[in-house]
Design an enzyme around this catalytic site. Structure first.
Site, PDB file in Angstrom:
ATOM      1  N   CYS A   1       0.866  -1.170   0.000  1.00 40.46           N
ATOM      2  CA  CYS A   1       0.000   0.000   0.000  1.00 40.46           C
ATOM      3  C   CYS A   1       0.901   1.216   0.000  1.00 40.46           C
ATOM      4  O   CYS A   1       1.610   1.458   0.977  1.00 40.46           O
ATOM      5  CB  CYS A   1      -0.926   0.012   1.222  1.00 40.46           C
ATOM      6  SG  CYS A   1      -1.953   1.506   1.332  1.00 40.46           S
TER       7      CYS A   1
ATOM      8  N   GLU B   1      -3.985   1.442  -6.068  1.00 38.10           N
ATOM      9  CA  GLU B   1      -3.052   0.441  -6.578  1.00 38.10           C
ATOM     10  C   GLU B   1      -2.980   0.589  -8.091  1.00 38.10           C
ATOM     11  O   GLU B   1      -3.893   1.147  -8.716  1.00 38.10           O
ATOM     12  CB  GLU B   1      -3.492  -0.976  -6.205  1.00 38.10           C
ATOM     13  CG  GLU B   1      -3.396  -1.314  -4.723  1.00 38.10           C
ATOM     14  CD  GLU B   1      -1.978  -1.349  -4.188  1.00 38.10           C
ATOM     15  OE1 GLU B   1      -1.029  -1.183  -4.987  1.00 38.10           O
ATOM     16  OE2 GLU B   1      -1.815  -1.526  -2.970  1.00 38.10           O
TER      17      GLU B   1
END
Length: 232
Positions: free
Chosen positions: A2, A102
Site C-alpha cells: 500500500c 493500486e
C-alpha cells in the site's frame, strides 16, 4: 503493498467516526504518500488524533535516511520479524482512510491507477504499528507503517497485496494494550471484496505533488503517461 491512500473527510466527520479529537485546521487529503505527516490514532492516545510520519525505521537501524524506511509490513509475519515484533506487541495504531490506490500492470510499461473504497464510501481504518526513533540529527520522530495481507477477489484483479482493513468492531481491540497476540492476529484478515468498490482514476495520482479532488474522481482508464486505454 500500500503506497498511496486518501482521507477525504472533514474534521467533524472524522471526530464522529472515530470518537477522537482532531486538530482544528485539518483539511481532507486526496493523495497521501510515504514520508508525509498524517493522522493516526494510537494505543497510547486513543481519544485524539496524533500526526506521525508514514515510514518507519526499525529500532535496530537508527539514523537511516528516509529512502531506506519501511512503509508496509506483512501481517502474516509481523509478530515474528525482529524489526516489527515489539511494535506489534506494544505500539499499534489505526490509520484512518477513505480509499487507497493500486496500479494494474498491463505489459512492461503500462500501469493503470485504481482507487478502492468501501461500498458506502465511508471512512475506515488500516491496521498500523508505530515507533519512536532518533533521526540522523538526534531528534525523536514518531512514524508508522501499514500492515498488508493477501488480496480479496476485487483487489487481486489489480495487485497481489492489499492493506489490512479493520472491521469497525475490532478497532478498540486493536488499540487495547491487553489484547492477546491470538486476538490480534485474528483481526489481520482479508477484508471482503463484496463490501468494497473500485474504479480507475487519473494518472495525476502518480505524482506526490498532486493533492486535490481530481485525484479521486472516476475517469476512463489511462496509463501512467495519460494515454487512454481500452483495458480496465
Amino acid at each position: 503493498m500500500c503506497g498511496r491512500y486518501s482521507l477525504n473527510k472533514s474534521k467533524i466527520q472524522l471526530e464522529e467516526r472515530f470518537q477522537a479529537e482532531m486538530l482544528a485546521d485539518f483539511k481532507p487529503r486526496f493523495n497521501i504518500s510515504p514520508t508525509q505527516l498524517v493522522p493516526v490514532i494510537t494505543s497510547d492516545s486513543p481519544k485524539g488524533f496524533s500526526f506521525f510520519y508514514w515510514g518507519i525505521t526499525p529500532g535496530f537501524a537508527k539514523n537511516k535516511p528516509v529512502s531506506q524506511k519501511f512503509i508496509n509490513a506483512k501481517a502474516e509475519t509481523v509478530n515474528e520479524k525482529i524489526s516489527f515484533k515489539q511494535s506489534f506487541n506494544t505500539r499499534r495504531c489505526l490509520v484512518p482512510a477513505d480509499g487507497f490506490f493500486e496500479w494494474k500492470k498491463l505489459g512492461k510499461k503500462t500501469k493503470i491507477p485504481y482507487r478502492f473504497t468501501m461500498a458506502d464510501e465511508q471512512a475506515f481504518s488500516f491496521a498500523g504499528i508505530w515507533e519512536e526513533f532518533e533521526d540522523e540529527f538526534g531528534e525523536s520522530n514518531h512514524t508508522f507503517l501499514i500492515l498488508t495481507t493477501s488480496p480479496n477477489p476485487l483487489v487481486s484483479e489489480v495487485h497481489d497485496r492489499m492493506p489490512v482493513i479493520l472491521k469497525k468492531e475490532d478497532e478498540k481491540k486493536w488499540l487495547d494494550k491487553y489484547s492477546t497476540e491470538e486476538e490480534l492476529l485474528k483481526m489481520l484478515k482479508t477484508f471482503p471484496g463484496d463490501e468494497m468498490l473500485s474504479y480507475t482514476v487519473s494518472p495525476l495520482v502518480n505524482s506526490v505533488h498532486n493533492d486535490n479532488p481530481a485525484i479521486i474522481r472516476k475517469t476512463s482508464p489511462m496509463d501512467q503517461f495519460g494515454n487512454y486505454t481500452l483495458f480496465g
